[in-house]
Design a protein around this motif. Structure first.
Motif, PDB file in Angstrom:
ATOM      1  N   ALA A  76       0.830  -1.212   0.000  1.00 45.70           N
ATOM      2  CA  ALA A  76       0.000   0.000   0.000  1.00 45.70           C
ATOM      3  C   ALA A  76       0.862   1.258   0.000  1.00 45.70           C
ATOM      4  O   ALA A  76       0.511   2.260  -0.638  1.00 45.70           O
ATOM      5  N   ASP A  77       1.992   1.218   0.710  1.00 40.77           N
ATOM      6  CA  ASP A  77       2.876   2.381   0.758  1.00 40.77           C
ATOM      7  C   ASP A  77       3.479   2.685  -0.611  1.00 40.77           C
ATOM      8  O   ASP A  77       3.560   3.848  -1.022  1.00 40.77           O
ATOM      9  N   VAL A  78       3.895   1.642  -1.325  1.00 43.20           N
ATOM     10  CA  VAL A  78       4.457   1.834  -2.667  1.00 43.20           C
ATOM     11  C   VAL A  78       3.394   2.407  -3.596  1.00 43.20           C
ATOM     12  O   VAL A  78       3.668   3.338  -4.359  1.00 43.20           O
ATOM     13  N   ARG A  79       2.180   1.872  -3.518  1.00 48.63           N
ATOM     14  CA  ARG A  79       1.072   2.390  -4.347  1.00 48.63           C
ATOM     15  C   ARG A  79       0.870   3.882  -4.100  1.00 48.63           C
ATOM     16  O   ARG A  79       0.801   4.681  -5.033  1.00 48.63           O
ATOM     17  N   ARG A  80       0.768   4.239  -2.842  1.00 47.82           N
ATOM     18  CA  ARG A  80       0.505   5.631  -2.467  1.00 47.82           C
ATOM     19  C   ARG A  80       1.602   6.562  -2.997  1.00 47.82           C
ATOM     20  O   ARG A  80       1.311   7.608  -3.589  1.00 47.82           O
ATOM     21  N   VAL A  81       2.843   6.172  -2.794  1.00 46.91           N
ATOM     22  CA  VAL A  81       3.969   7.001  -3.242  1.00 46.91           C
ATOM     23  C   VAL A  81       4.006   7.103  -4.764  1.00 46.91           C
ATOM     24  O   VAL A  81       4.269   8.173  -5.319  1.00 46.91           O
ATOM     25  N   CYS A  82       3.722   5.999  -5.454  1.00 46.37           N
ATOM     26  CA  CYS A  82       3.713   6.037  -6.926  1.00 46.37           C
ATOM     27  C   CYS A  82       2.691   7.040  -7.442  1.00 46.37           C
ATOM     28  O   CYS A  82       2.992   7.838  -8.340  1.00 46.37           O
ATOM     29  N   TYR A  83       1.492   7.020  -6.883  1.00 49.54           N
ATOM     30  CA  TYR A  83       0.465   7.961  -7.340  1.00 49.54           C
ATOM     31  C   TYR A  83       0.845   9.401  -7.019  1.00 49.54           C
ATOM     32  O   TYR A  83       0.610  10.309  -7.823  1.00 49.54           O
ATOM     33  N   GLN A  84       1.463   9.627  -5.875  1.00 44.91           N
ATOM     34  CA  GLN A  84       1.917  10.973  -5.526  1.00 44.91           C
ATOM     35  C   GLN A  84       3.037  11.424  -6.460  1.00 44.91           C
ATOM     36  O   GLN A  84       3.092  12.602  -6.847  1.00 44.91           O
ATOM     37  N   MET A  85       3.918  10.510  -6.827  1.00 43.50           N
ATOM     38  CA  MET A  85       4.998  10.861  -7.762  1.00 43.50           C
ATOM     39  C   MET A  85       4.445  11.175  -9.148  1.00 43.50           C
ATOM     40  O   MET A  85       4.924  12.103  -9.805  1.00 43.50           O
ATOM     41  N   ILE A  86       3.439  10.433  -9.579  1.00 49.41           N
ATOM     42  CA  ILE A  86       2.811  10.733 -10.877  1.00 49.41           C
ATOM     43  C   ILE A  86       2.238  12.143 -10.848  1.00 49.41           C
ATOM     44  O   ILE A  86       2.404  12.917 -11.808  1.00 49.41           O
ATOM     45  N   GLU A  87       1.576  12.491  -9.759  1.00 50.31           N
ATOM     46  CA  GLU A  87       1.000  13.840  -9.630  1.00 50.31           C
ATOM     47  C   GLU A  87       2.096  14.914  -9.737  1.00 50.31           C
ATOM     48  O   GLU A  87       1.908  15.933 -10.410  1.00 50.31           O
ATOM     49  N   GLN A  88       3.230  14.685  -9.102  1.00 53.12           N
ATOM     50  CA  GLN A  88       4.333  15.651  -9.151  1.00 53.12           C
ATOM     51  C   GLN A  88       4.943  15.734 -10.552  1.00 53.12           C
ATOM     52  O   GLN A  88       5.224  16.828 -11.047  1.00 53.12           O
ATOM     53  N   ILE A  89       5.158  14.577 -11.174  1.00 53.71           N
ATOM     54  CA  ILE A  89       5.714  14.563 -12.539  1.00 53.71           C
ATOM     55  C   ILE A  89       4.765  15.279 -13.492  1.00 53.71           C
ATOM     56  O   ILE A  89       5.205  16.038 -14.363  1.00 53.71           O
ATOM     57  N   ASP A  90       3.469  15.060 -13.312  1.00 58.54           N
ATOM     58  CA  ASP A  90       2.488  15.761 -14.151  1.00 58.54           C
ATOM     59  C   ASP A  90       2.611  17.274 -13.984  1.00 58.54           C
ATOM     60  O   ASP A  90       2.656  18.017 -14.972  1.00 58.54           O
ATOM     61  N   ALA A  91       2.668  17.718 -12.743  1.00 56.74           N
ATOM     62  CA  ALA A  91       2.695  19.164 -12.471  1.00 56.74           C
ATOM     63  C   ALA A  91       3.978  19.823 -12.949  1.00 56.74           C
ATOM     64  O   ALA A  91       3.947  20.937 -13.492  1.00 56.74           O
ATOM     65  N   VAL A  92       5.105  19.135 -12.779  1.00 52.53           N
ATOM     66  CA  VAL A  92       6.406  19.758 -13.055  1.00 52.53           C
ATOM     67  C   VAL A  92       6.891  19.505 -14.480  1.00 52.53           C
ATOM     68  O   VAL A  92       7.559  20.371 -15.063  1.00 52.53           O
ATOM     69  N   LEU A  93       6.570  18.355 -15.052  1.00 55.15           N
ATOM     70  CA  LEU A  93       7.113  18.004 -16.370  1.00 55.15           C
ATOM     71  C   LEU A  93       6.057  17.803 -17.454  1.00 55.15           C
ATOM     72  O   LEU A  93       6.202  18.329 -18.557  1.00 55.15           O
ATOM     73  N   VAL A  94       5.035  17.027 -17.172  1.00 56.83           N
ATOM     74  CA  VAL A  94       4.076  16.660 -18.223  1.00 56.83           C
ATOM     75  C   VAL A  94       3.282  17.865 -18.710  1.00 56.83           C
ATOM     76  O   VAL A  94       3.210  18.124 -19.920  1.00 56.83           O
ATOM     77  N   ILE A  95       2.683  18.600 -17.796  1.00 54.66           N
ATOM     78  CA  ILE A  95       1.845  19.731 -18.217  1.00 54.66           C
ATOM     79  C   ILE A  95       2.668  20.808 -18.919  1.00 54.66           C
ATOM     80  O   ILE A  95       2.314  21.231 -20.035  1.00 54.66           O
ATOM     81  N   PRO A  96       3.802  21.262 -18.345  1.00 51.14           N
ATOM     82  CA  PRO A  96       4.614  22.230 -19.089  1.00 51.14           C
ATOM     83  C   PRO A  96       5.144  21.654 -20.412  1.00 51.14           C
ATOM     84  O   PRO A  96       5.219  22.372 -21.409  1.00 51.14           O
ATOM     85  N   GLY A  97       5.486  20.376 -20.425  1.00 48.81           N
ATOM     86  CA  GLY A  97       5.972  19.755 -21.658  1.00 48.81           C
ATOM     87  C   GLY A  97       4.905  19.706 -22.734  1.00 48.81           C
ATOM     88  O   GLY A  97       5.175  19.962 -23.915  1.00 48.81           O
ATOM     89  N   ALA A  98       3.681  19.380 -22.337  1.00 47.87           N
ATOM     90  CA  ALA A  98       2.574  19.324 -23.299  1.00 47.87           C
ATOM     91  C   ALA A  98       2.301  20.698 -23.896  1.00 47.87           C
ATOM     92  O   ALA A  98       2.171  20.845 -25.120  1.00 47.87           O
ATOM     93  N   VAL A  99       2.248  21.697 -23.031  1.00 46.96           N
ATOM     94  CA  VAL A  99       2.007  23.073 -23.506  1.00 46.96           C
ATOM     95  C   VAL A  99       3.173  23.534 -24.381  1.00 46.96           C
ATOM     96  O   VAL A  99       2.975  24.108 -25.458  1.00 46.96           O
ATOM     97  N   GLY A 100       4.390  23.245 -23.943  1.00 44.85           N
ATOM     98  CA  GLY A 100       5.576  23.639 -24.717  1.00 44.85           C
ATOM     99  C   GLY A 100       5.641  22.963 -26.071  1.00 44.85           C
ATOM    100  O   GLY A 100       5.980  23.598 -27.080  1.00 44.85           O
TER     101      GLY A 100
END
Length: 180
Positions: free
Chosen positions: A45-69
Motif C-alpha cells: 500500500a505504501d508503494v502504491r501511495r507514493v507512486c500515485y503521488q509521484m505521478i502527480e508531481q511529474i504531471d505538475a512539473v514536467l508533463v503539463i509544461p511539456g505538453a504546452v511547450g
C-alpha cells in the motif's frame, strides 16, 4: 516548397527546442507509465501511495509544461515554416494527436491520478482505476511514438487543403499583368 519565414539558424533553433521539449514530455510520460504499472501491480500500500503521488508531481512539473511547450513550439514552427498547419498530413496528424493527448490526459488520466490518490490515502486499498490509469498512460506513449515516426518519415504527402504555391503565384502574376 516555399521558403521559410525565418532564417535557417532560427528555424534550426525552433526545431531543436520543439524536439527537446517533446522528448521531455515523452520521457515524463514514460516515467508515469512505470509508476502507474508499479502502483497497479504491487502488493504494498505504501508503494502504491507514493507512486500515485509521484505521478502527480511529474504531471505538475514536467508533463503539463511539456505538453504546452510541445503544442506551442509546434504551432510556432507551423506558422513560420513552409510545413504550415494543414499543408502536410504528417503535420496535421501531429497537431491532432497532440491536442488529443492533452485532452485525454486532462479528462482521463489526470482524473484517474486524483482518484487513485484519494482511494489509497490512509487506506490499504487498491485504486479502482489503477488499470485505466496505467494503460491510459501507455496509450499516450503509443501516440508519442506515432508522432515521432511521422516526424521522421513524413508520410502521405500533401493534404487536399494544401495550396500549390507555384501555381498560385503564377495565377496571381497572370492576373496582375492582365489588368495592367
Amino acid at each position: 516548397m516555399a521558403r521559410s519565414r525565418v532564417g535557417k539558424r532560427t528555424r534550426q533553433l525552433l526545431v531543436f527546442l520543439h524536439v527537446a521539449i517533446s522528448l521531455g514530455w515523452m520521457g515524463a510520460g514514460a516515467a508515469n507509465v512505470v509508476l502507474a504499472m508499479t502502483a497497479g501491480y504491487t502488493a504494498s500500500a505504501d508503494v502504491r501511495r507514493v507512486c500515485y503521488q509521484m505521478i502527480e508531481q511529474i504531471d505538475a512539473v514536467l508533463v503539463i509544461p511539456g505538453a504546452v511547450g510541445a503544442l506551442v513550439s509546434g504551432l510556432v514552427l507551423s506558422a513560420v515554416t513552409p510545413w504550415g498547419f494543414t499543408r502536410y498530413w504528417w503535420v496535421l496528424l501531429k497537431l491532432v494527436l497532440t491536442v488529443a493527448v492533452i485532452v485525454y490526459s486532462t479528462l482521463g488520466v489526470g482524473v484517474w491520478v486524483e482518484e487513485s490518490i484519494q482511494a489509497t490515502a490512509g487506506a490499504d486499498v487498491e485504486s479502482p482505476v489503477a488499470g485505466p490509469l496505467a494503460y491510459g498512460a501507455l496509450l499516450n506513449i503509443v501516440a508519442f511514438l506515432l508522432m515521432t515516426w511521422v516526424s521522421v518519415a513524413k508520410p502521405w504527402g500533401t493534404t487536399p487543403w494544401a495550396v500549390d504555391r507555384k501555381r498560385a503565384g503564377r495565377r496571381g502574376a497572370r492576373a496582375a499583368t492582365a489588368h495592367a
